[in-house]
Write a protein that holds these residues in place. Sequence first.
Motif, mmCIF file in Angstrom:
data_model
loop_
_atom_site.group_PDB
_atom_site.id
_atom_site.type_symbol
_atom_site.label_atom_id
_atom_site.label_comp_id
_atom_site.label_asym_id
_atom_site.label_seq_id
_atom_site.Cartn_x
_atom_site.Cartn_y
_atom_site.Cartn_z
ATOM 1 N N ILE A 143 -0.174 4.803 1.146
ATOM 2 C CA ILE A 143 -0.390 5.975 1.886
ATOM 3 C C ILE A 143 0.188 6.706 2.362
ATOM 4 N N ALA A 144 -0.564 8.251 2.681
ATOM 5 C CA ALA A 144 0.012 9.063 3.028
ATOM 6 C C ALA A 144 -0.499 9.427 4.794
ATOM 7 N N LEU B 262 1.146 -1.281 0.397
ATOM 8 C CA LEU B 262 -0.326 -0.286 -0.034
ATOM 9 C C LEU B 262 1.019 1.097 0.078
ATOM 10 N N GLU C 52 -9.012 -5.288 10.164
ATOM 11 C CA GLU C 52 -10.956 -5.044 9.592
ATOM 12 C C GLU C 52 -10.817 -5.633 8.217
ATOM 13 N N SER D 131 -4.562 -1.387 11.382
ATOM 14 C CA SER D 131 -6.266 -1.651 11.420
ATOM 15 C C SER D 131 -6.655 -1.773 10.077
ATOM 16 N N MET D 132 -6.215 -1.956 9.733
ATOM 17 C CA MET D 132 -6.766 -2.075 7.732
ATOM 18 C C MET D 132 -6.791 -3.815 7.405
ATOM 19 N N ALA E 42 -1.946 2.567 10.812
ATOM 20 C CA ALA E 42 -3.892 2.754 10.070
ATOM 21 C C ALA E 42 -3.512 0.977 8.961
#
Lengths: 87, 87
Positions: A50-51, A48, A68, A64-65, A61
């Motif tokens: 990601i900012a 990924l 989920e 957590s992804m 983050a």
Amino acid sequence: MTENYLADVQITPRAGILDPVGETIASALGNLGYEDVRSVRAGRLIRLEIAAETAQDAQTAVESMCEELIANPIIEDYLVTVRDVEK
Amino acid sequence: MTENYLADVQITPRAGILDPVGETIASALGNLGYEDVRSVRAGRLIRLEIAAETAQDAQTAVESMCEELIANPIIEDYLVTVRDVEK
């Protein structure tokens, strides 16, 4: 201010979970003459961009992804590693 | 005398190759509220245990397996990293 980070998620079947893809690869390698292969496990690699404000924020983050959506923690282990995009 | 080595093969879609799985994950993450995700690429992680005389021999063998069976070099890049089983 946010920076862009690259996060690699290494997802592998948990110990004891059947892995038919890995077994198929192991068997095919044997048929091709690679007799030194002891075991094969087949997993996934999700990369990924990601900012985030910090690498730690990006790590949190993405973990957590994983919980989920990206991984299935019941049958898969995952490992998240984050680095700056430039590096 | 041979030793056992662990080889990780990271397989990712080459630049420019469509990646519907990655796009689906990116879209699903957006729907879940993860708005800072810039891109997602979905690849594979194949972990082999292999007996070889040296780490270099293991590396060469696994790269040959990638060309012959594990990866599809036309549409995928692969990176092999080898380490001792104990480490």
